[in-house]
Scaffold this motif. Structure first.
Motif, PDB file in Angstrom:
ATOM      1  N   GLY A  15       0.927  -1.231  -0.012  1.00 42.35           N
ATOM      2  CA  GLY A  15       0.000   0.167  -0.014  1.00 42.35           C
ATOM      3  C   GLY A  15       0.776   1.259   0.188  1.00 42.35           C
ATOM      4  O   GLY A  15       1.682   1.520   0.873  1.00 42.35           O
ATOM      5  N   GLY A  16       0.458   2.183  -1.079  1.00 38.24           N
ATOM      6  CA  GLY A  16       1.488   3.394  -1.031  1.00 38.24           C
ATOM      7  C   GLY A  16       0.383   4.765  -1.054  1.00 38.24           C
ATOM      8  O   GLY A  16      -0.634   4.272  -1.062  1.00 38.24           O
ATOM      9  N   LYS A  17       0.902   5.709  -1.214  1.00 36.58           N
ATOM     10  CA  LYS A  17       0.105   6.814  -1.384  1.00 36.58           C
ATOM     11  C   LYS A  17      -0.333   7.109  -2.658  1.00 36.58           C
ATOM     12  O   LYS A  17       0.338   6.767  -3.816  1.00 36.58           O
ATOM     13  N   LYS A  18      -1.308   7.877  -2.883  1.00 36.50           N
ATOM     14  CA  LYS A  18      -2.180   8.172  -4.220  1.00 36.50           C
ATOM     15  C   LYS A  18      -1.215   9.228  -4.842  1.00 36.50           C
ATOM     16  O   LYS A  18      -0.946  10.086  -4.264  1.00 36.50           O
ATOM     17  N   ARG A  19      -0.850   8.876  -5.943  1.00 39.34           N
ATOM     18  CA  ARG A  19      -0.341   9.988  -6.920  1.00 39.34           C
ATOM     19  C   ARG A  19      -0.825  11.256  -7.082  1.00 39.34           C
ATOM     20  O   ARG A  19      -2.215  11.302  -7.307  1.00 39.34           O
ATOM     21  N   LYS A  20      -0.379  12.470  -6.920  1.00 31.22           N
ATOM     22  CA  LYS A  20      -0.903  13.762  -7.294  1.00 31.22           C
ATOM     23  C   LYS A  20      -1.159  13.778  -8.820  1.00 31.22           C
ATOM     24  O   LYS A  20      -0.134  13.524  -9.592  1.00 31.22           O
ATOM     25  N   LYS A  21      -2.084  14.602  -9.249  1.00 34.14           N
ATOM     26  CA  LYS A  21      -2.210  14.656 -10.725  1.00 34.14           C
ATOM     27  C   LYS A  21      -1.368  15.715 -11.252  1.00 34.14           C
ATOM     28  O   LYS A  21      -1.101  16.665 -10.684  1.00 34.14           O
TER      29      LYS A  21
END
Length: 103
Positions: A15-21
């Motif tokens: 589980g990782g962080k969601k990427r910024k657009k």
């Protein structure tokens, strides 16, 4: 046997962080749209008063093209006077005598 309850505590490894657009600096390129030219075949043929049809453009002499393929006519002032085939890429330069030669 007695009823028993197991409490499991598991850690998620993937589980990782969601990427910024991404915010792009330049706008997207607008694709070329085909423009339909009405009665475009009138550029290639001319009908005489006696009913005979003349071809206005040069026919590509290459073996793969044949009599159905016309060459583009680039005869603008200040440019090299030439004919170009869009199918096979043949380029013919118009010399001083007015006869096209392969280039």
């Amino acid at each position: 046997q007695k009823e028993s309850t197991l409490h499991l505590v598991l850690r998620l490894l993937a589980g990782g962080k969601k990427r910024k657009k991404k915010n792009y600096k330049t706008p997207k390129r607008i694709p070329h749209k085909h423009k339909k030219v009405k009665l475009a075949t009138l550029k290639y043929y001319q009908v005489e008063s006696n009913g005979k049809v003349n071809r206005l453009r040069m026919i590509c002499p290459a073996e793969m093209c044949g009599p159905g393929i016309f060459m583009a006519n680039h005869t603008a002032p200040g440019q090299q006077q030439r004919h170009y085939c869009g199918k096979c890429g043949l380029r013919m330069v118009i010399g001083e005598g007015g006869k096209p030669t392969e280039a």
